[in-house]
Enzyme design. Structure first.
Site, short mmCIF file in Angstrom:
data_model
loop_
_atom_site.label_atom_id
_atom_site.label_comp_id
_atom_site.label_asym_id
_atom_site.label_seq_id
_atom_site.Cartn_x
_atom_site.Cartn_y
_atom_site.Cartn_z
N PHE A 1 4.57 -6.04 4.54
CA PHE A 1 5.11 -6.02 3.18
C PHE A 1 6.33 -5.10 3.17
O PHE A 1 6.31 -4.03 3.76
CB PHE A 1 4.01 -5.49 2.24
CG PHE A 1 4.30 -5.66 0.79
CD1 PHE A 1 4.19 -6.91 0.19
CD2 PHE A 1 4.68 -4.59 0.01
CE1 PHE A 1 4.45 -7.07 -1.16
CE2 PHE A 1 4.95 -4.74 -1.35
CZ PHE A 1 4.84 -5.98 -1.93
N ASP B 1 -2.43 -0.71 6.77
CA ASP B 1 -2.30 -1.02 5.34
C ASP B 1 -3.29 -2.16 5.06
O ASP B 1 -3.11 -3.28 5.53
CB ASP B 1 -0.86 -1.44 5.03
CG ASP B 1 -0.64 -1.66 3.53
OD1 ASP B 1 -1.61 -2.02 2.83
OD2 ASP B 1 0.50 -1.50 3.08
N TYR C 1 -4.99 -3.06 -7.15
CA TYR C 1 -4.80 -4.02 -8.24
C TYR C 1 -4.85 -5.47 -7.76
O TYR C 1 -4.63 -6.39 -8.53
CB TYR C 1 -3.48 -3.75 -9.01
CG TYR C 1 -2.23 -3.66 -8.17
CD1 TYR C 1 -1.62 -4.80 -7.66
CD2 TYR C 1 -1.64 -2.43 -7.90
CE1 TYR C 1 -0.46 -4.71 -6.91
CE2 TYR C 1 -0.48 -2.33 -7.15
CZ TYR C 1 0.10 -3.47 -6.65
OH TYR C 1 1.24 -3.37 -5.89
N LYS C 2 -5.16 -5.67 -6.47
CA LYS C 2 -5.30 -7.03 -5.95
C LYS C 2 -6.79 -7.42 -6.00
O LYS C 2 -7.32 -7.62 -7.08
CB LYS C 2 -4.69 -7.08 -4.55
CG LYS C 2 -3.17 -6.90 -4.63
CD LYS C 2 -2.50 -6.68 -3.31
CE LYS C 2 -1.00 -6.51 -3.55
NZ LYS C 2 -0.32 -5.88 -2.40
N ARG D 1 1.79 -19.67 -2.26
CA ARG D 1 0.66 -18.82 -1.90
C ARG D 1 -0.46 -19.00 -2.90
O ARG D 1 -0.24 -18.96 -4.10
CB ARG D 1 1.11 -17.36 -1.96
CG ARG D 1 1.04 -16.64 -0.65
CD ARG D 1 1.59 -15.23 -0.73
NE ARG D 1 1.51 -14.55 -2.01
CZ ARG D 1 1.35 -13.24 -2.15
NH1 ARG D 1 1.19 -12.48 -1.09
NH2 ARG D 1 1.34 -12.67 -3.34
C1 LIG Z 1 0.68 -5.01 -2.60
C2 LIG Z 1 1.04 -4.23 -1.39
C3 LIG Z 1 1.57 -2.96 -1.50
C4 LIG Z 1 1.82 -2.39 -2.87
O1 LIG Z 1 2.53 -1.22 -2.89
P1 LIG Z 1 2.62 -0.37 -4.24
O2 LIG Z 1 3.48 0.75 -3.87
O3 LIG Z 1 1.20 0.06 -4.56
O4 LIG Z 1 3.18 -1.25 -5.29
C5 LIG Z 1 1.84 -2.27 -0.34
N1 LIG Z 1 1.60 -2.81 0.88
C6 LIG Z 1 1.08 -4.05 1.00
C7 LIG Z 1 0.79 -4.60 2.35
C8 LIG Z 1 0.79 -4.79 -0.12
O5 LIG Z 1 0.29 -6.02 0.00
#
Ligand SMILES: *Cc1c(COP(=O)(O)O)cnc(C)c1O
Length: 394
Positions: A123, A196, A221-222, A369
């Site tokens: 990400f 992560d 939040y996922k 997705r």
């Molecule tokens: C959703 C997600 C994030 C989110 O980062 P925030 O700083 O909490 O918005 C980070 N890393 C991954 C791999 C994600 O899927």
């Protein structure tokens, strides 16, 4: 396929859990991997926290309602979902901020090495944070595809590699990477590893302790349904906590915060992962949201997740023209709870699906997705989405 969906739903042991969510009628929500749906308990909890704890309790609630300790307490509730013993997770700040903390801390633990190895498919925020942590600590970053890392770690992880940062599940394709294998290889090469787990927490059993992971961060939040912007978590195993020297040394991570001392002294345990005041409303909404997991075995969630995504792939194979649509998610079990398809005109197709109340998402350049949250998605939803997609594509 519709009949099979009905049979699978009738036999689904998690089917009753759907009633714990407040879902809009008539909508098929396949974006719970971006923003989880609303658990009813989160709404009622938030109402109580705002009106009674804040409104009536005022400042007394920091103690009377356990606000001060809430980041560690909620962390312990997440622990069972990621295979961590108690006292190793704190919930605070965003995933991005927590990544920064652990990246800098990992560099400080491995000071003679000056390279941060990052997952090329990760990400974007992970890479951005790694670049900044590298700049600040006099290191450089190198990015590598996790497949190469899994296949040939000894060649990739070098004598200069201080830390390896990997996304457990590829947010774009849903591919799941080998946590035990990559962690062991990083350790063998003298590097630390940060995972992560944003797309794996709440999707399937994660085994942080068992895999000897050094640091992990994840999003709530996922698949944990904590609500928009709910705070993220940070994992540090007990044996590294005393040496965990994170850079954002706010007063909530101080050993004696109310001494108002002029100099910093880190707290013992996971409180040292905190910075400033926690986002209490979001944190306690998450605490309520976690009630949706009461009595739910994460192994059952995995079983249903594999079945749901597998069934959706079967529907796609049967209902969509293979010359126009490609499944880019692994067809074996090495995937998270999402299915990604590539197709020309993906952005417009997703707009059309959303207009018909089937919500997935689009990721550039051409990826559709679909996230399948086993707590509230039915096999009939997977069928309905594939059938609609079939109508729109052909
Ligand atoms: C959703 C997600 C994030 C989110 O980062 P925030 O700083 O909490 O918005 C980070 N890393 C991954 C791999 C994600 O899927």
């Amino acid at each position: 396929l519709a009949q099979r969906a009905a049979q699978l739903d009738a036999a689904d042991p998690l089917a009753p859990v759907r009633a714990r969510f407040d879902l809009p009628p008539g909508t098929v929500y396949l974006d719970g991997n971006s923003l989880g749906a609303l658990p009813s308990a989160a709404a009622s909890r938030l109402d109580d926290v705002v009106r009674r704890q804040w409104g009536r309790g005022l400042i007394r609630s920091w103690w009377d309602h356990g606000w001060w300790e809430a980041p560690q307490r909620v962390g312990d509730r997440i622990a069972r979902l990621v295979g961590a013993a108690a006292g190793q997770i704190v919930v605070c700040d965003s995933t991005s901020v927590n990544l920064f903390k652990v990246l800098v801390a990992a560099r400080r633990l491995n000071p003679d090495r000056d390279e941060i190895l990052i997952d090329a498919t990760g990400f974007p925020t992970d890479g951005y944070m790694a670049e900044s942590a590298a700049r600040l600590t006099g290191a450089s970053t190198r990015s590598v595809h996790p497949r190469r890392l899994a296949e040939n770690p000894a060649e990739i992880i070098g004598a200069r590699t201080a830390v390896v940062l990997v996304n457990h599940v590829d947010y774009r394709t849903g591919a799941l990477w080998d946590m035990p294998g990559i962690t062991e290889a990083a350790h063998a090469a003298g590097a630390l590893v940060i995972w992560d787990v944003s797309h794996s927490v709440g999707a399937f059993p994660v085994r942080l302790d068992e895999c000897s992971v050094d640091f992990a961060v994840g999003c709530t939040y996922k698949f944990l349904n904590g609500g928009p912007g709910s705070p993220a978590f940070l994992y540090v195993p007990r044996h590294l906590q005393a040496d965990f020297d994170q850079p954002l040394t706010g007063w909530h991570s101080h050993h004696r915060p109310f001494d108002m001392a002029p100099h910093y002294e880190p707290a013992h345990g996971m409180a040292r992962g905190r910075s400033g005041s926690p986002e209490m409303l979001s944190l306690l909404a998450l605490d309520g949201a976690l009630d949706a997991w009461n009595g739910v075995a994460i192994e059952d969630v995995r079983t249903k997740g594999v079945a749901l995504t597998g069934f959706f792939i079967d529907c796609v194979d049967a209902l969509l023209p293979s010359d126009q649509v490609t499944v880019v998610t692994p067809r074996d079990r090495r995937r998270g709870n999402q299915v990604s398809l590539t197709t020309p005109g993906a952005a417009a197709i997703m707009d059309a699906m959303i207009a018909r109340a089937v919500i997935g998402d689009f990721r550039p350049p051409d990826v559709l997705r679909f996230g399948f949250a086993p707590l509230y998605i039915r096999f009939a939803d997977a069928f309905h989405a594939a059938a609609l997609l079939g109508d729109l594509v052909s």
